[in-house]
Design an enzyme around this catalytic site. Structure first.
Site, mmCIF file in Angstrom:
data_model
loop_
_atom_site.group_PDB
_atom_site.id
_atom_site.type_symbol
_atom_site.label_atom_id
_atom_site.label_comp_id
_atom_site.label_asym_id
_atom_site.label_seq_id
_atom_site.Cartn_x
_atom_site.Cartn_y
_atom_site.Cartn_z
ATOM 1 N N ASN A 46 -0.818 1.354 6.808
ATOM 2 C CA ASN A 46 -1.805 0.660 7.636
ATOM 3 C C ASN A 46 -1.129 -0.167 8.732
ATOM 4 O OD1 ASN A 46 -3.875 1.609 5.916
ATOM 5 N ND2 ASN A 46 -3.520 -0.079 4.490
ATOM 6 N N HIS B 139 5.209 -1.074 5.392
ATOM 7 C CA HIS B 139 5.193 -0.515 4.039
ATOM 8 C C HIS B 139 4.360 0.752 3.995
ATOM 9 C CE1 HIS B 139 1.893 -3.421 4.330
ATOM 10 N NE2 HIS B 139 1.212 -2.624 3.526
ATOM 11 N N PHE B 140 4.768 1.633 3.110
ATOM 12 C CA PHE B 140 4.052 2.879 2.850
ATOM 13 C C PHE B 140 3.523 2.830 1.427
ATOM 14 C CE2 PHE B 140 5.003 5.807 6.393
ATOM 15 C CZ PHE B 140 5.861 4.994 7.109
ATOM 16 N N HIS B 141 2.246 3.162 1.269
ATOM 17 C CA HIS B 141 1.648 3.256 -0.065
ATOM 18 C C HIS B 141 1.814 4.682 -0.573
ATOM 19 C CE1 HIS B 141 -0.989 -0.434 0.259
ATOM 20 N NE2 HIS B 141 -0.782 -0.207 1.545
ATOM 21 N N ASP C 203 2.856 -1.706 -6.619
ATOM 22 C CA ASP C 203 1.835 -2.564 -6.038
ATOM 23 C C ASP C 203 1.213 -3.374 -7.182
ATOM 24 O OD1 ASP C 203 -0.124 -2.271 -3.213
ATOM 25 O OD2 ASP C 203 -0.806 -3.462 -4.919
ATOM 26 N N GLN D 186 -4.168 -3.481 7.283
ATOM 27 C CA GLN D 186 -2.869 -4.091 6.959
ATOM 28 C C GLN D 186 -3.060 -5.563 6.599
ATOM 29 O OE1 GLN D 186 0.170 -3.925 10.064
ATOM 30 N NE2 GLN D 186 1.779 -4.511 8.614
HETATM 31 P P1 AMP Z 1 -1.761 -3.379 3.130
HETATM 32 O O1 AMP Z 1 -3.180 -3.779 2.868
HETATM 33 O O2 AMP Z 1 -1.576 -1.977 3.596
HETATM 34 O O3 AMP Z 1 -1.030 -4.387 3.981
HETATM 35 O O4 AMP Z 1 -1.080 -3.385 1.700
HETATM 36 C C1 AMP Z 1 -0.510 -4.511 1.117
HETATM 37 C C2 AMP Z 1 -0.392 -4.222 -0.333
HETATM 38 O O5 AMP Z 1 0.494 -5.159 -0.917
HETATM 39 C C3 AMP Z 1 -1.715 -4.336 -1.117
HETATM 40 O O6 AMP Z 1 -2.010 -3.094 -1.720
HETATM 41 C C4 AMP Z 1 -1.426 -5.412 -2.154
HETATM 42 O O7 AMP Z 1 -1.993 -5.107 -3.387
HETATM 43 C C5 AMP Z 1 0.094 -5.407 -2.225
HETATM 44 N N1 AMP Z 1 0.723 -6.648 -2.626
HETATM 45 C C6 AMP Z 1 0.438 -7.895 -2.214
HETATM 46 N N2 AMP Z 1 1.257 -8.790 -2.783
HETATM 47 C C7 AMP Z 1 2.100 -8.085 -3.579
HETATM 48 C C8 AMP Z 1 3.182 -8.423 -4.441
HETATM 49 N N3 AMP Z 1 3.583 -9.694 -4.611
HETATM 50 N N4 AMP Z 1 3.813 -7.432 -5.108
HETATM 51 C C9 AMP Z 1 3.417 -6.144 -4.964
HETATM 52 N N5 AMP Z 1 2.411 -5.761 -4.158
HETATM 53 C C10 AMP Z 1 1.758 -6.704 -3.482
#
Ligand code: AMP
Length: 141
Positions: free
Chosen positions: A86, A99-101, A30, A93
């Protein structure tokens, strides 16, 4: 429909710090990590989130998650790990490709997961920091 940023990463239109890849799954750091080692795991087949994904897609992700989470654990020896996913904007989200964190947790860094109105405070890292983290995790896979 426009591609999401994660589909652009899969298509190599934008760069990422790759952690893991197989036929069905891709994992990368991330770019706004909540803690050291924060990794995202995504399916190659597009779905918006868990609510519209096929069982097969969920199974592929499910098979990859323990491998990657254990590599993160072995790399940084965190006190715990959260796996968070999320669904829809109200639930936090922001990128609409499933995606999974994987979020390593450290006792000295409290995170308030309850307050999704305020985005999680990211760490600021340089490219060299990301590369070091990437190398540490991939060396454990
Ligand atoms: P969510 O809020 O669950 O949709 O998570 C999206 C995640 O994507 C966030 O934690 C962002 O920091 C991450 N993110 C956004 N753009 C990028 C990118 N280009 N490369 C890696 N992570 C990203």
């Amino acid at each position: 429909m426009d591609k999401t940023i994660f589909e652009k990463i899969l298509d190599k239109e934008i760069p990422s710090y790759k952690i893991y890849e197989d036929e069905h799954v891709y994992a990368f750091l991330d770019v706004f990590p909540i803690t050291k080692g924060h990794t995202l795991v995504i399916p190659k087949k597009h779905s918006r989130n868990i609510l519209d994904c096929e069982a097969e897609t969920a199974a592929h992700i499910g098979a990859a998650l323990p491998k990657i989470a254990n590599a993160v654990k072995d790399a940084f020896n965190p006190d715990g790990i959260n796996i968070i996913q999320n669904n829809e904007e109200y639930a936090g989200q922001s990128v609409f490709h499933l995606h999974f964190h994987i979020i390593p947790r450290y006792k000295d860094k409290h995170i308030n997961f309850d307050n999704l109105e305020v985005k999680w405070p990211p760490q600021k890292l340089e490219a060299a920091d990301f590369e070091e983290i990437q190398n540490k995790i991939t060396s454990k896979l």
